[in-house]
Design a protein around this motif. Structure first.
Motif, short mmCIF file in Angstrom:
data_model
loop_
_atom_site.label_atom_id
_atom_site.label_comp_id
_atom_site.label_asym_id
_atom_site.label_seq_id
_atom_site.Cartn_x
_atom_site.Cartn_y
_atom_site.Cartn_z
N SER A 1 0.83 -1.16 0.00
CA SER A 1 -0.01 -0.03 -0.02
C SER A 1 0.96 1.48 0.02
N ARG A 2 0.30 2.37 -0.44
CA ARG A 2 1.07 3.67 -0.33
C ARG A 2 1.50 4.01 1.14
N ASP A 3 0.55 3.32 2.00
CA ASP A 3 0.83 3.65 3.61
C ASP A 3 1.12 2.36 4.14
N VAL B 1 -2.14 -5.67 -10.38
CA VAL B 1 -2.19 -4.34 -10.45
C VAL B 1 -3.36 -3.94 -10.33
N GLY B 2 -4.09 -3.47 -9.31
CA GLY B 2 -5.49 -3.15 -9.12
C GLY B 2 -5.50 -1.58 -8.89
N LEU B 3 -4.78 -1.00 -9.26
CA LEU B 3 -4.74 0.77 -9.21
C LEU B 3 -5.90 1.42 -9.88
N CYS C 1 -2.61 -6.91 -14.91
CA CYS C 1 -2.95 -5.48 -14.82
C CYS C 1 -4.28 -5.62 -15.03
N GLU C 2 -4.95 -4.87 -14.12
CA GLU C 2 -6.66 -4.65 -14.48
C GLU C 2 -6.96 -3.91 -15.55
N LYS C 3 -8.21 -4.19 -15.89
CA LYS C 3 -8.53 -3.59 -17.33
C LYS C 3 -8.98 -2.04 -16.92
N PRO C 4 -8.70 -1.08 -17.74
CA PRO C 4 -8.25 -1.18 -18.89
C PRO C 4 -6.75 -1.22 -18.55
N ILE C 5 -6.13 -1.90 -19.55
CA ILE C 5 -4.65 -2.20 -19.11
C ILE C 5 -3.79 -0.74 -19.10
N TYR D 1 -12.27 7.19 -8.14
CA TYR D 1 -11.50 7.62 -9.52
C TYR D 1 -12.32 7.45 -10.74
N ARG D 2 -13.21 6.53 -10.58
CA ARG D 2 -14.21 6.41 -11.62
C ARG D 2 -14.88 7.65 -12.30
N LEU D 3 -15.16 8.52 -11.21
CA LEU D 3 -15.67 9.80 -11.39
C LEU D 3 -14.75 11.21 -12.09
N PRO E 1 -14.86 -17.12 -12.75
CA PRO E 1 -14.07 -16.24 -13.58
C PRO E 1 -12.66 -15.93 -13.42
N TYR E 2 -12.29 -15.59 -12.02
CA TYR E 2 -11.09 -14.94 -11.49
C TYR E 2 -10.02 -15.98 -11.24
N LEU E 3 -10.62 -17.41 -11.10
CA LEU E 3 -9.94 -18.49 -10.87
C LEU E 3 -9.38 -18.76 -12.21
N1 LIG Z 1 -12.11 -7.30 -13.29
C1 LIG Z 1 -12.85 -6.86 -12.50
O1 LIG Z 1 -13.98 -7.51 -12.23
C2 LIG Z 1 -13.05 -5.59 -11.93
C3 LIG Z 1 -13.98 -4.91 -10.99
C4 LIG Z 1 -13.81 -3.77 -10.40
C5 LIG Z 1 -12.65 -3.07 -10.80
N2 LIG Z 1 -11.72 -3.84 -11.53
C6 LIG Z 1 -10.52 -2.83 -11.92
O2 LIG Z 1 -9.59 -2.76 -10.74
C7 LIG Z 1 -9.00 -1.35 -10.90
C8 LIG Z 1 -9.36 -1.06 -9.20
O3 LIG Z 1 -10.72 -0.72 -9.06
P1 LIG Z 1 -11.21 -0.59 -7.43
O4 LIG Z 1 -12.68 -0.29 -7.56
O5 LIG Z 1 -10.97 -1.76 -6.81
O6 LIG Z 1 -10.27 0.68 -7.01
P2 LIG Z 1 -10.10 1.03 -5.48
O7 LIG Z 1 -10.99 0.39 -4.46
O8 LIG Z 1 -10.58 2.59 -5.55
O9 LIG Z 1 -8.68 0.89 -5.13
C9 LIG Z 1 -7.68 1.50 -5.83
C10 LIG Z 1 -6.61 1.49 -4.84
O10 LIG Z 1 -5.35 1.99 -5.74
C11 LIG Z 1 -4.49 2.79 -4.59
N3 LIG Z 1 -4.13 4.03 -4.99
C12 LIG Z 1 -2.92 4.51 -5.58
N4 LIG Z 1 -3.13 5.63 -5.89
C13 LIG Z 1 -4.35 6.05 -5.66
C14 LIG Z 1 -4.95 7.15 -5.95
N5 LIG Z 1 -4.47 8.37 -6.46
N6 LIG Z 1 -6.55 7.42 -5.64
C15 LIG Z 1 -6.94 6.33 -5.17
N7 LIG Z 1 -6.51 5.01 -5.05
C16 LIG Z 1 -5.03 5.13 -5.52
C17 LIG Z 1 -5.25 2.74 -3.30
O11 LIG Z 1 -4.65 1.56 -2.50
P3 LIG Z 1 -3.51 2.14 -1.35
O12 LIG Z 1 -4.04 3.15 -0.69
O13 LIG Z 1 -3.56 0.69 -0.59
O14 LIG Z 1 -2.37 2.09 -1.83
C18 LIG Z 1 -6.53 2.29 -3.56
O15 LIG Z 1 -7.12 1.22 -2.65
C19 LIG Z 1 -9.60 -0.48 -11.84
O16 LIG Z 1 -8.56 -0.46 -12.84
C20 LIG Z 1 -10.90 -1.22 -12.15
O17 LIG Z 1 -11.00 -0.96 -13.52
C21 LIG Z 1 -11.73 -4.98 -12.22
#
Ligand SMILES: NC(=O)c1ccc[n+]([C@@H]2O[C@H](COP(=O)([O-])OP(=O)(O)OC[C@H]3O[C@@H](n4cnc5c(N)ncnc54)[C@H](OP(=O)(O)O)[C@@H]3O)[C@@H](O)[C@H]2O)c1
Length: 330
Positions: free
Chosen positions: A35-37, A71-73, A94-98, A163-165, A281-283
């Motif tokens: 984590s960043r923290d 990478v789930g950022l 790396c999560e979508k979109p790559i 971040y989606r917004l 599907p994740y497995l």
């Molecule tokens: N495949 C799927 O089914 C699926 C479903 C949902 C989302 N996704 C993808 O997964 C990714 C993450 O989505 P999420 O909804 O899980 O995100 P999220 O809960 O907002 O988490 C993003 C993480 O990134 C870190 N981070 C680093 N810099 C940041 C910043 N500037 N602002 C906010 N967070 C920051 C934070 O972790 P730390 O504080 O620990 O560093 C935060 O917990 C996206 O790319 C999304 O498209 C995929």
């Protein structure tokens, strides 16, 4: 048997889907979270029973104990952190979109090639047997030549500080969920569309809250429409119209592990119900990634596919901004 030792890059919400999948796989082991923290990483590690916690992210990338990084950022951080992970000698899922641009993807691909490590876009539904079943039906001519596809992915967005917004973090419904029907259509037609047209409804923060798009495959005499939205309750659907029938997939992108079915209609409209294998599907994605790392099978979602997803999405955004259709190399 050698196991792939995983590290999660961030404490993202999406981790809760990947963690059970890594646990369930015979050839993977969840070893670390970063984590960043560091305090957040430590608490998260204890909550999820993960042996190692790192903070900041670089500390995990420097560790020799990790083989692969998930990478789930937020979307704008996918490219820079994937490149850093690859350069540190880690495989990257790396999560979508790559990436948000082809330039970003090129840099990632170069880092993957230079390091000899696998890089893949985490479009988990493409690894599920349901997707392969639909593509096999089409290949075998079950509904004849494909004329049109209709894809939908919507959910009611309600998360604060997401971040989606945020436009500068790769926010918006098109990047977030439009990519699902777009990538499914890419898998069906196996090429870029010749032309696209997009229309969006913008929200207060400047991202597309809803997006409607049309893809024309002129050379195939085929076409596709999709709708994605943060503004209407959860719906998914993919309908494929062929010359001699139709396939309806009610859960094409998510939820296919919950006793899903697909419906195939013949030329007379007679319905056949096909049950879908009940698998996470994740497995499937983790196992597909392992097979690529261990050199057994190529990736299901190649970087060439990912490049097309990016080209299509950016062309749709240009179209919606200008009000004109955008031509793509066919
Ligand atoms: N495949 C799927 O089914 C699926 C479903 C949902 C989302 N996704 C993808 O997964 C990714 C993450 O989505 P999420 O909804 O899980 O995100 P999220 O809960 O907002 O988490 C993003 C993480 O990134 C870190 N981070 C680093 N810099 C940041 C910043 N500037 N602002 C906010 N967070 C920051 C934070 O972790 P730390 O504080 O620990 O560093 C935060 O917990 C996206 O790319 C999304 O498209 C995929």
């Amino acid at each position: 048997m050698k196991k792939l030792r995983w590290g999660l890059l961030s404490t993202a919400h999406i981790n809760r889907r990947l963690i059970p999948a890594i646990w369930a796989s015979q050839r993977s082991e969840l070893l670390a979270v970063a984590s960043r923290d560091i305090q957040r990483a430590t608490e998260y590690a204890s909550q999820w029973n993960i042996p190692l916690a790192f903070g900041p992210y670089e500390a995990m990338l420097d560790s020799q104990e990790i083989d692969a990084v998930y990478v789930g950022l937020p979307n704008h951080l996918h490219a820079p952190w994937s490149v850093r992970a690859l350069k540190s000698g880690k495989h990257v899922l790396c999560e979508k979109p790559i990436a948000l641009s082809v330039e970003e993807l090129n840099e990632m691909e170069m880092a993957s090639r230079d390091s000899g490590k696998v890089l893949a876009e985490a479009l988990m539904y493409q690894y599920h047997p349901q997707t392969q079943m639909v593509l096999d039906f089409l290949k075998s001519g079950k509904i004849g030549r494909v004329l049109h596809t209709l894809g939908i992915f919507t959910f009611k967005h309600s998360r604060d500080n997401d971040y989606r917004l945020l436009p500068d973090q790769g926010g918006g419904s098109l990047w977030d969920i439009g990519i699902y029907p777009i990538s499914f259509t890419r898998a069906i037609f196996q090429r870029l569309p010749d032309q696209v047209h997009g229309t969006e409804i913008q929200g207060a923060t400047g991202v597309d809250m809803s997006f409607w798009g049309e893809l024309l495959y002129t050379a195939n005499q085929g076409s596709s429409q999709f709708f994605c939205s943060f503004e209407t309750p959860y719906t998914t659907s993919m309908v494929i119209f062929g010359e001699t029938g139709r396939i309806e997939v009610p859960r094409p992108f998510t939820g296919m592990q919950e006793a899903a079915q697909i419906f195939v209609y013949d030329v007379e409209g007679k319905q056949t119900v096909v049950s879908v294998e009940n698998k996470d599907p994740y497995l499937c994605e983790i196992e597909g990634f392992e097979a690529a790392v261990f050199g057994e099978k190529p990736l299901t979602v190649t970087l060439a596919h990912s490049r097309d997803h990016i080209l299509i999405i950016n062309a749709l955004r240009r179209s919606s901004q200008t009000g004109h259709s955008v031509h793509l190399a066919g």
